[in-house]
Write an enzyme that holds these catalytic residues in place. Structure first.
Site, PDB file in Angstrom:
ATOM      1  N   ARG A  21      54.448 -16.965  65.034  1.00 37.34           N
ATOM      2  CA  ARG A  21      53.800 -15.560  64.816  1.00 37.34           C
ATOM      3  C   ARG A  21      53.844 -14.274  65.816  1.00 37.34           C
ATOM      4  O   ARG A  21      52.886 -14.918  66.785  1.00 37.34           O
ATOM      5  CB  ARG A  21      52.637 -15.175  63.745  1.00 37.34           C
ATOM      6  CG  ARG A  21      52.922 -16.075  62.366  1.00 37.34           C
ATOM      7  CD  ARG A  21      51.820 -16.022  61.323  1.00 37.34           C
ATOM      8  NE  ARG A  21      52.113 -16.825  60.199  1.00 37.34           N
ATOM      9  CZ  ARG A  21      51.442 -16.688  59.098  1.00 37.34           C
ATOM     10  NH1 ARG A  21      50.668 -15.657  58.792  1.00 37.34           N
ATOM     11  NH2 ARG A  21      51.668 -17.450  58.161  1.00 37.34           N
ATOM     12  N   SER A 137      39.732 -23.326  39.819  1.00 41.44           N
ATOM     13  CA  SER A 137      40.263 -22.367  40.945  1.00 41.44           C
ATOM     14  C   SER A 137      41.534 -22.254  40.653  1.00 41.44           C
ATOM     15  O   SER A 137      42.218 -23.249  40.695  1.00 41.44           O
ATOM     16  CB  SER A 137      39.820 -22.693  42.270  1.00 41.44           C
ATOM     17  OG  SER A 137      40.688 -21.829  43.296  1.00 41.44           O
ATOM     18  N   SER A 189      48.765 -11.338  45.751  1.00 47.09           N
ATOM     19  CA  SER A 189      49.353 -10.347  46.749  1.00 47.09           C
ATOM     20  C   SER A 189      50.785 -10.782  47.244  1.00 47.09           C
ATOM     21  O   SER A 189      51.305  -9.993  47.959  1.00 47.09           O
ATOM     22  CB  SER A 189      48.500 -10.307  48.094  1.00 47.09           C
ATOM     23  OG  SER A 189      48.321 -11.717  48.848  1.00 47.09           O
ATOM     24  N   HIS A 217      43.506  -6.705  45.783  1.00 49.78           N
ATOM     25  CA  HIS A 217      44.646  -5.906  45.900  1.00 49.78           C
ATOM     26  C   HIS A 217      44.978  -4.985  44.633  1.00 49.78           C
ATOM     27  O   HIS A 217      45.929  -4.629  44.388  1.00 49.78           O
ATOM     28  CB  HIS A 217      45.957  -6.948  46.047  1.00 49.78           C
ATOM     29  CG  HIS A 217      46.187  -7.796  47.231  1.00 49.78           C
ATOM     30  ND1 HIS A 217      46.756  -7.115  48.334  1.00 49.78           N
ATOM     31  CD2 HIS A 217      45.791  -8.915  47.664  1.00 49.78           C
ATOM     32  CE1 HIS A 217      46.709  -7.811  49.271  1.00 49.78           C
ATOM     33  NE2 HIS A 217      46.083  -8.695  48.984  1.00 49.78           N
ATOM     34  N   THR A 245      37.732  -5.346  48.384  1.00 48.64           N
ATOM     35  CA  THR A 245      37.843  -4.998  49.894  1.00 48.64           C
ATOM     36  C   THR A 245      37.803  -3.613  50.083  1.00 48.64           C
ATOM     37  O   THR A 245      38.052  -2.737  49.171  1.00 48.64           O
ATOM     38  CB  THR A 245      39.163  -5.506  50.431  1.00 48.64           C
ATOM     39  OG1 THR A 245      39.188  -5.401  51.928  1.00 48.64           O
ATOM     40  CG2 THR A 245      40.371  -4.971  49.675  1.00 48.64           C
ATOM     41  N   LYS A 248      41.826  -2.287  52.349  1.00 48.73           N
ATOM     42  CA  LYS A 248      43.266  -2.038  51.893  1.00 48.73           C
ATOM     43  C   LYS A 248      43.372  -0.632  51.345  1.00 48.73           C
ATOM     44  O   LYS A 248      43.507   0.334  52.141  1.00 48.73           O
ATOM     45  CB  LYS A 248      43.596  -3.128  50.915  1.00 48.73           C
ATOM     46  CG  LYS A 248      43.624  -4.306  51.685  1.00 48.73           C
ATOM     47  CD  LYS A 248      44.312  -5.551  50.798  1.00 48.73           C
ATOM     48  CE  LYS A 248      44.367  -6.777  51.550  1.00 48.73           C
ATOM     49  NZ  LYS A 248      43.495  -7.437  52.270  1.00 48.73           N
ATOM     50  N   THR A 277      25.041 -12.680  59.684  1.00 50.05           N
ATOM     51  CA  THR A 277      26.095 -11.755  60.259  1.00 50.05           C
ATOM     52  C   THR A 277      25.691 -10.291  60.257  1.00 50.05           C
ATOM     53  O   THR A 277      24.922  -9.573  59.650  1.00 50.05           O
ATOM     54  CB  THR A 277      27.268 -11.823  59.239  1.00 50.05           C
ATOM     55  OG1 THR A 277      27.830 -13.100  59.088  1.00 50.05           O
ATOM     56  CG2 THR A 277      28.461 -10.872  59.901  1.00 50.05           C
ATOM     57  N   THR A 278      25.754  -9.631  61.607  1.00 49.30           N
ATOM     58  CA  THR A 278      25.678  -8.484  61.919  1.00 49.30           C
ATOM     59  C   THR A 278      26.316  -7.539  60.745  1.00 49.30           C
ATOM     60  O   THR A 278      27.465  -7.777  60.434  1.00 49.30           O
ATOM     61  CB  THR A 278      26.050  -8.106  63.369  1.00 49.30           C
ATOM     62  OG1 THR A 278      25.489  -8.963  64.066  1.00 49.30           O
ATOM     63  CG2 THR A 278      25.665  -6.688  63.472  1.00 49.30           C
ATOM     64  N   THR A 363      51.564 -19.077  54.431  1.00 46.47           N
ATOM     65  CA  THR A 363      51.140 -17.918  53.373  1.00 46.47           C
ATOM     66  C   THR A 363      51.836 -17.906  52.001  1.00 46.47           C
ATOM     67  O   THR A 363      51.194 -17.706  51.005  1.00 46.47           O
ATOM     68  CB  THR A 363      51.228 -16.588  54.011  1.00 46.47           C
ATOM     69  OG1 THR A 363      50.767 -16.549  55.392  1.00 46.47           O
ATOM     70  CG2 THR A 363      50.957 -15.610  53.065  1.00 46.47           C
TER      71      THR A 363
END
Length: 407
Positions: A21, A137, A189, A217, A245, A248, A277-278, A363
């Site tokens: 990639r 799942s 997606s 998505h 999210t 997107k 995590t900050t 992917t």
């Protein structure tokens, strides 16, 4: 061990398989999305049109979002200064969580630095909260969900993609008293197909399972106020946890889960991916909150988005191209070979100024390599004409049709 040699071998394998990639340097033009500028390898600049971005609605250029971010920077500075527990919770973070809880008609929402982290942290933490939990799942769930389920140390069952009969078999085979959770997506997606939300909620009710729905998505783009597919289908109250999210359709960055007060409080208190995590910069939270609020009233933008996707699919079908069409906004064109997918991507960029990244294994499964186009309301007739013309020329005349690929 010769560490450098092993690294060279690993990278060489990707080159041999056509899966290596590369990044291209692009500079988005404020107010002109999807148009951007590409810095070529020789340092020259070339105008391009971005056809593979996840800024589905162009909200990264929205004036209200930019204004909110500028105001927050002027008021607070750059970073948050800490984790949410240690000085990193601001009025901007709380405002955003309130907007998200309202969006999904849940009691609370919990903000993470990305939807990947939200999935991973939440799914890996739930067995700590529900001892003996079994997670069911979908086999095509996003890598972040797979990682969270893998790391949680609890029991897991993988059901065939969107196969509710197989899911029923797995649920039936387990102890009726065991706590259970079904994790799945609303829009997948890579193929753009929809999860069977109602059927899965029915099974969850029957077997006493919680539901965890990834709407990454879909948020901003489907349903009343952009709350996602579950809201569009009138099922939002039947879903226990929703992941979304801000990177997107909302055009900024970050991720979240929306659920009951108890669930969000427990995840906040137990998930290392949240605790250590900050937090997001206040300006990012401010921009995201403005975007979420704006899209709650932007049904016209959602309609334009769907229309542009339908037009592109119809025109590509007219060329006889092998596209996948499940009725969503995602437009995959199957090439079926990693080398040829990369060649087609390179020619679109070099010859036509069209940027679409090749999608290869892992992917998508081997043999289903593709170009994945993501039309937006600002991909107008001119941009669509240019893309369709370029695909017609390259597919027809550059030995990239299926027959020649297999020759």
């Amino acid at each position: 061990m010769d560490y450098n040699s092993e690294l060279d071998k690993a990278i060489a394998r990707l080159h041999e398989e056509g899966r290596y990639r590369t990044f291209i340097d692009i500079e988005r033009r404020k107010g002109q999305f999807p148009h951007a500028e590409w810095t070529c390898s020789d340092g020259s600049k070339k105008a391009i049109t971005v056809w593979c971005g996840n800024d589905y609605l162009g909200m990264g250029q929205n004036a209200m979002v930019l204004e909110a971010m500028h105001e927050a920077i002027d008021a607070t500075g750059a970073g948050s200064g800490g984790t949410r527990n240690i000085s990193g919770t601001t009025v901007y973070h709380k405002r955003l969580e309130s907007e998200l809880a309202d969006l999904h008609e849940k009691e609370s929402a919990l903000l993470f630095t990305s939807a990947y982290i939200a999935n991973d942290a939440t799914l890996s933490t739930l067995p700590k909260l529900f001892p003996g939990l079994i997670i069911y799942s979908d086999e095509l769930n996003h890598a972040s969900m797979i990682e969270g389920v893998r790391r949680n140390g609890g029991a897991k069952r993988i059901f065939r993609h969107n196969d509710v009969d197989h899911l029923r078999e797995l649920l039936s085979a387990d102890d009726p008293a065991a706590p259970k959770l079904i994790a799945f997506e609303s829009v997948y997606s890579m193929d753009g197909d929809f999860g069977p939300i109602e059927a899965i909620c029915d099974l969850a009710d029957e077997f006493g399972a919680l539901t965890y729905l990834d709407e990454v998505h879909a948020v901003g783009m489907y349903g009343p106020r952009g709350a996602g597919v579950a809201a569009r289908d009138g099922l939002i109250h039947r879903v226990d946890m929703i992941n979304g999210t801000l990177a997107k359709a909302y055009g900024v960055m970050g991720g979240y889960v929306a659920a009951s007060h108890r669930l969000c409080d427990a995840i906040r208190s137990y998930a290392p991916g949240f605790i250590f995590t900050t937090s997001l910069p206040p300006a990012v939270a401010a921009g995201a909150a403005a975007s979420v609020a704006y899209l709650k009233t932007a049904d016209d933008l959602r309609e334009q988005h769907q229309t542009q996707a339908q037009i592109l699919k119809l025109r590509l079908k007219g060329l006889g191209l092998p596209i996948i069409d499940h009725g969503s906004h995602i437009v995959p064109v199957i090439v079926g070979d990693p080398v040829h997918t990369k060649q087609l991507s390179d020619m679109l960029l070099d010859q036509f100024g069209i940027y679409v990244q090749p999608i290869n294994f892992p992917t998508v499964p081997r043999g289903t390599e593709r170009l994945r186009f993501t039309p937006s309301p600002v991909h107008g007739p001119k941009e669509i004409d240019a893309l369709v013309s370029a695909m017609d020329k390259l597919w027809s005349h550059c030995a990239l049709n299926r027959a020649e690929l297999s020759a």
